[in-house]
Design a protein around this motif. Structure first.
Motif, PDB file in Angstrom:
ATOM      1  N   LEU A 170      25.890  34.628  75.623  1.00 46.21           N
ATOM      2  CA  LEU A 170      26.045  35.955  76.203  1.00 46.21           C
ATOM      3  C   LEU A 170      27.454  36.485  75.950  1.00 46.21           C
ATOM      4  O   LEU A 170      28.426  35.731  75.992  1.00 46.21           O
ATOM      5  N   VAL A 171      27.529  37.776  75.689  1.00 51.02           N
ATOM      6  CA  VAL A 171      28.824  38.432  75.532  1.00 51.02           C
ATOM      7  C   VAL A 171      29.070  39.249  76.797  1.00 51.02           C
ATOM      8  O   VAL A 171      28.271  40.116  77.147  1.00 51.02           O
TER       9      VAL A 171
ATOM     10  N   THR B 184      25.571  41.185  77.300  1.00 52.53           N
ATOM     11  CA  THR B 184      24.593  41.383  76.223  1.00 52.53           C
ATOM     12  C   THR B 184      24.319  40.055  75.531  1.00 52.53           C
ATOM     13  O   THR B 184      25.094  39.095  75.655  1.00 52.53           O
ATOM     14  N   ASP B 185      23.216  40.007  74.807  1.00 56.10           N
ATOM     15  CA  ASP B 185      22.816  38.826  74.053  1.00 56.10           C
ATOM     16  C   ASP B 185      23.591  38.817  72.729  1.00 56.10           C
ATOM     17  O   ASP B 185      23.519  39.781  71.960  1.00 56.10           O
TER      18      ASP B 185
ATOM     19  N   ALA C  98      22.994  37.325  70.146  1.00 56.16           N
ATOM     20  CA  ALA C  98      22.114  37.270  68.972  1.00 56.16           C
ATOM     21  C   ALA C  98      21.695  38.650  68.485  1.00 56.16           C
ATOM     22  O   ALA C  98      21.566  38.875  67.283  1.00 56.16           O
ATOM     23  N   ASP C  99      21.478  39.570  69.425  1.00 53.38           N
ATOM     24  CA  ASP C  99      20.942  40.876  68.989  1.00 53.38           C
ATOM     25  C   ASP C  99      21.595  42.071  69.700  1.00 53.38           C
ATOM     26  O   ASP C  99      21.128  43.203  69.538  1.00 53.38           O
ATOM     27  N   ASP C 100      22.664  41.814  70.456  1.00 51.77           N
ATOM     28  CA  ASP C 100      23.387  42.881  71.172  1.00 51.77           C
ATOM     29  C   ASP C 100      22.569  43.560  72.265  1.00 51.77           C
ATOM     30  O   ASP C 100      23.002  44.557  72.826  1.00 51.77           O
ATOM     31  N   ALA C 101      21.374  43.049  72.559  1.00 50.25           N
ATOM     32  CA  ALA C 101      20.555  43.702  73.585  1.00 50.25           C
ATOM     33  C   ALA C 101      21.133  43.438  74.963  1.00 50.25           C
ATOM     34  O   ALA C 101      21.678  42.360  75.242  1.00 50.25           O
ATOM     35  N   GLU C 102      20.997  44.417  75.825  1.00 47.11           N
ATOM     36  CA  GLU C 102      21.486  44.293  77.192  1.00 47.11           C
ATOM     37  C   GLU C 102      20.705  43.195  77.924  1.00 47.11           C
ATOM     38  O   GLU C 102      19.484  43.085  77.782  1.00 47.11           O
TER      39      GLU C 102
END
Lengths: 147, 144
Positions: A99-100, A124-125, A127-131
């Motif tokens: 996680l970021v 965000t993840d 791996a894919d920048d998704a929230e």
């Protein structure tokens, strides 16, 4: 000592956090959230089947030492109490998540003998920048810095 | 996961009790990484604690309450949001009574909003029911 109101709006450098199975187990056990999956053999119960308690998000979003207390311009100290907390999930946490976390200061309100600081962490993840989750915390710092 | 048709306004979570002894608070410090001396050092707490003594982490109370909500919801994946207002600290060695009540059911979104709370034995609030909420996703069933 009061907090520096000029820090409102400041965004801290993002940091990463990896959700590990053993840390989740330790957290679940002490918060009454442990299930059979938490103590199970990983060869039998895969990581995906280990429930991560929602409030496990506190482990990485309330890491004050690396954010507020590491900021020399803010003036944070340890004479504080936690006033409020929220988590809004876009998806559940999972073991193995990288996680970021991006913390920022939302507000600082000064009252007599205390400062009320609100900060948020957008997660965000990697791996894919998704929230994944947004955490918001209210921390009350008392001016009487006995700490 | 709870079914939308089975959830009614006014339904309460099964009541939970948790004793927050010093060992549990220390274990929470280790699990969470929050080692503030307020939670384990009586000399430090005597100087700065709002109660004059060691107090449990607010997030330990909310973590315990979240576990009760999560159990009711049928798993963490059904907990959409949590918010808590920490009204007063929980002294170490106190017993918390944890509860929740369905305030609202949104049939379109298939969610329930619950008031959630944690109170001490004398009924005083640690997590304030007026300002603390959980939103849980429900199974809409045949409605799709």
């Amino acid at each position: 000592m009061s907090l520096n109101p000029a820090r409102v709006g400041h965004r801290y450098a993002p940091f990463t956090y990896e959700v590990s199975r053993e840390k989740v187990r330790e957290y679940a056990e002490v918060t009454g959230a442990a299930t059979a999956a938490h103590g199970a053999d990983p060869r039998v119960v895969p990581d995906a089947d280990v429930p991560v308690p929602p409030t496990f998000a506190a482990v990485f979003t309330l890491a004050l030492e690396r954010t507020l207390h590491a900021d020399p311009e803010l003036g944070a100290h340890w004479n504080l109490v936690h006033g409020g907390q929220s988590f809004a999930f876009a998806r559940p946490l999972r073991v193995g998540d990288v996680l970021v976390c991006t913390p920022h200061i939302v507000d600082i309100t000064s009252r007599s003998r205390m400062d009320i600081l609100t900060f948020a962490v957008d997660v965000t993840d990697a791996a894919d920048d998704a929230e994944v989750v947004r955490a918001e915390s209210t921390v009350i710092f008392f001016d009487d810095e006995a700490a | 996961m709870r079914r939308l048709e089975d959830v009614a306004i006014g339904e309460e979570l099964p009541e939970h009790f948790s004793h927050l002894d010093q060992e549990r608070v220390l274990r929470y410090a280790g699990a969470s990484g929050d080692y503030n001396r307020l939670h384990w050092d009586p000399a430090f707490a005597a100087r700065v604690s709002p109660t004059g003594g060691v107090i449990a982490h607010g997030m330990l109370s909310l973590g315990l309450l979240s576990a009760a909500v999560t159990e009711w919801a049928g798993g963490p994946e059904h907990v959409r949001s949590l918010s808590a207002s920490f009204r007063a600290p929980c002294p170490v060695e106190a017993t918390l009574r944890l509860g929740g009540r369905v305030l609202e059911v949104d049939a379109e979104a298939a969610t329930a909003t619950l008031a959630i709370w944690a109170v001490l034995a004398d009924g005083s609030a640690v997590i304030d029911r007026k300002r603390s909420r959980a939103v849980v996703a429900l199974d809409p069933g045949g409605r799709g």
